[in-house]
Design a protein around this motif. Sequence first.
Motif, PDB file in Angstrom:
ATOM      1  N   ALA A 190      39.603  46.211 -82.964  1.00 41.58           N
ATOM      2  CA  ALA A 190      38.619  47.120 -83.550  1.00 41.58           C
ATOM      3  C   ALA A 190      37.328  47.102 -82.747  1.00 41.58           C
ATOM      4  N   LEU A 191      36.902  45.908 -82.305  1.00 42.14           N
ATOM      5  CA  LEU A 191      35.675  45.781 -81.521  1.00 42.14           C
ATOM      6  C   LEU A 191      35.784  46.582 -80.223  1.00 42.14           C
ATOM      7  N   LYS A 192      36.906  46.454 -79.534  1.00 42.20           N
ATOM      8  CA  LYS A 192      37.104  47.193 -78.290  1.00 42.20           C
ATOM      9  C   LYS A 192      37.085  48.700 -78.534  1.00 42.20           C
TER      10      LYS A 192
ATOM     11  N   VAL B 294      43.994  37.752 -88.145  1.00 43.49           N
ATOM     12  CA  VAL B 294      42.968  38.749 -88.439  1.00 43.49           C
ATOM     13  C   VAL B 294      42.036  38.915 -87.248  1.00 43.49           C
ATOM     14  N   PHE B 295      41.813  37.822 -86.523  1.00 44.94           N
ATOM     15  CA  PHE B 295      40.867  37.900 -85.427  1.00 44.94           C
ATOM     16  C   PHE B 295      41.369  38.846 -84.342  1.00 44.94           C
ATOM     17  N   GLY B 296      42.667  38.836 -84.089  1.00 49.43           N
ATOM     18  CA  GLY B 296      43.218  39.766 -83.108  1.00 49.43           C
ATOM     19  C   GLY B 296      42.996  41.210 -83.504  1.00 49.43           C
TER      20      GLY B 296
ATOM     21  N   MET C 136      29.338  49.036 -87.776  1.00 52.74           N
ATOM     22  CA  MET C 136      30.566  48.259 -87.622  1.00 52.74           C
ATOM     23  C   MET C 136      30.414  47.244 -86.499  1.00 52.74           C
ATOM     24  N   LEU C 137      29.792  47.670 -85.413  1.00 47.10           N
ATOM     25  CA  LEU C 137      29.584  46.784 -84.271  1.00 47.10           C
ATOM     26  C   LEU C 137      28.757  45.567 -84.675  1.00 47.10           C
ATOM     27  N   ALA C 138      27.721  45.791 -85.472  1.00 44.09           N
ATOM     28  CA  ALA C 138      26.864  44.692 -85.915  1.00 44.09           C
ATOM     29  C   ALA C 138      27.653  43.657 -86.708  1.00 44.09           C
TER      30      ALA C 138
ATOM     31  N   PRO D  40      46.616  51.121 -91.668  1.00 41.88           N
ATOM     32  CA  PRO D  40      46.329  52.347 -90.921  1.00 41.88           C
ATOM     33  C   PRO D  40      44.942  52.910 -91.237  1.00 41.88           C
ATOM     34  N   LEU D  41      44.485  52.728 -92.475  1.00 40.09           N
ATOM     35  CA  LEU D  41      43.159  53.230 -92.851  1.00 40.09           C
ATOM     36  C   LEU D  41      42.073  52.593 -91.991  1.00 40.09           C
ATOM     37  N   PHE D  42      42.103  51.279 -91.871  1.00 40.73           N
ATOM     38  CA  PHE D  42      41.093  50.581 -91.080  1.00 40.73           C
ATOM     39  C   PHE D  42      41.224  50.957 -89.609  1.00 40.73           C
ATOM     40  N   GLN D  43      42.441  51.097 -89.131  1.00 42.61           N
ATOM     41  CA  GLN D  43      42.654  51.450 -87.731  1.00 42.61           C
ATOM     42  C   GLN D  43      42.179  52.871 -87.439  1.00 42.61           C
ATOM     43  N   ARG D  44      42.381  53.787 -88.384  1.00 43.72           N
ATOM     44  CA  ARG D  44      41.860  55.152 -88.201  1.00 43.72           C
ATOM     45  C   ARG D  44      40.343  55.153 -88.171  1.00 43.72           C
ATOM     46  N   ALA D  45      39.741  54.426 -89.111  1.00 40.93           N
ATOM     47  CA  ALA D  45      38.276  54.428 -89.227  1.00 40.93           C
ATOM     48  C   ALA D  45      37.615  53.840 -87.990  1.00 40.93           C
ATOM     49  N   THR D  46      38.279  52.890 -87.345  1.00 43.09           N
ATOM     50  CA  THR D  46      37.704  52.250 -86.162  1.00 43.09           C
ATOM     51  C   THR D  46      38.178  52.895 -84.866  1.00 43.09           C
ATOM     52  N   GLY D  47      38.877  54.032 -84.981  1.00 41.14           N
ATOM     53  CA  GLY D  47      39.241  54.798 -83.795  1.00 41.14           C
ATOM     54  C   GLY D  47      40.463  54.314 -83.073  1.00 41.14           C
TER      55      GLY D  47
END
Length: 283
Positions: free
Chosen positions: A121-123, A114-116, A160-162, A61-68
């Motif tokens: 996150a990229l989207k 992980v790629f999914g 993050m995008l980079a 959840p931490l990573f998902q929150r940080a990436t919106g």
Amino acid sequence: GTGDEREALLAFLHSFVATFGSWWPLGSPDSSSFGPNGVVGCSFGHPEDLLMGVAQQVKSPLFQRATGQLTGEAGQQSPSEMDAEQKLALELMHCIAILCRSSHNRRVLADRNVFGALVSALKSIVSGIKYKTSPNSVPAARPKSSEHWARLSLSFLRCMLAHLVSVVANFIDAHVDMNASNEGPKVVIPLLESGALSALLDVYKLLSSYRSSSSSSAFSEEDTMLELLTLRTLTAAILSDLSAQNYFRTSGSLDALTEGLGGVGRTWIISLWKSAHKFLRSN
């Protein structure tokens, strides 16, 4: 996890990036020798326990929150909490960008989906940048403190995008690089199925639009290199795999890439490849 657990994880990731920042798998053009005091056992990849731990954090959840990706929960956080989680997510993404230089690491991470998670996150990052750069997203009477926070948040999203684009680029490079032919033609198809190439096309369109609407000073050298890397990666996918060609043709996206290439030939593509090399190797 608790604040102490996050601090411990951040310290570990920071140490990993500091140790392996210039690391490339043995045999790659950019591989670096650690000498007699080097890190044992990491010539071609890293231990699966480490990779499994990274996979777990990407889905947290931490990573998902940080990436919106969890906007409801993110809205309940204080600026300091958001800042702490963004720092951790950025260091985690830097770690993944390094790990994905290795075909062994990529296979292990791909097996754990992980790629999914990274594509999601990229989207989300692209959507966040679109929102924050939209004229309608900033109230006219916005406090200076809010403007400062918005700039910091946008800077985080762009960093993050980079890293995310660099990860996708490493997968594509493995497909077209004869020295990594052991991964074969199976690389591009999963990227299509996961939506990675579609998301990458959105990145290119976003950067291209931002460049055309910004002053020369607003569009930095890093933005230019990221745009080139994105275009180069998409071009590599199209040139190396028929399924990618068919996808972009049927989706009507081939025109956007053709416009980006300026109608020039393969010689320019090779030049573009070299121009983006520095950016990819620094992320």
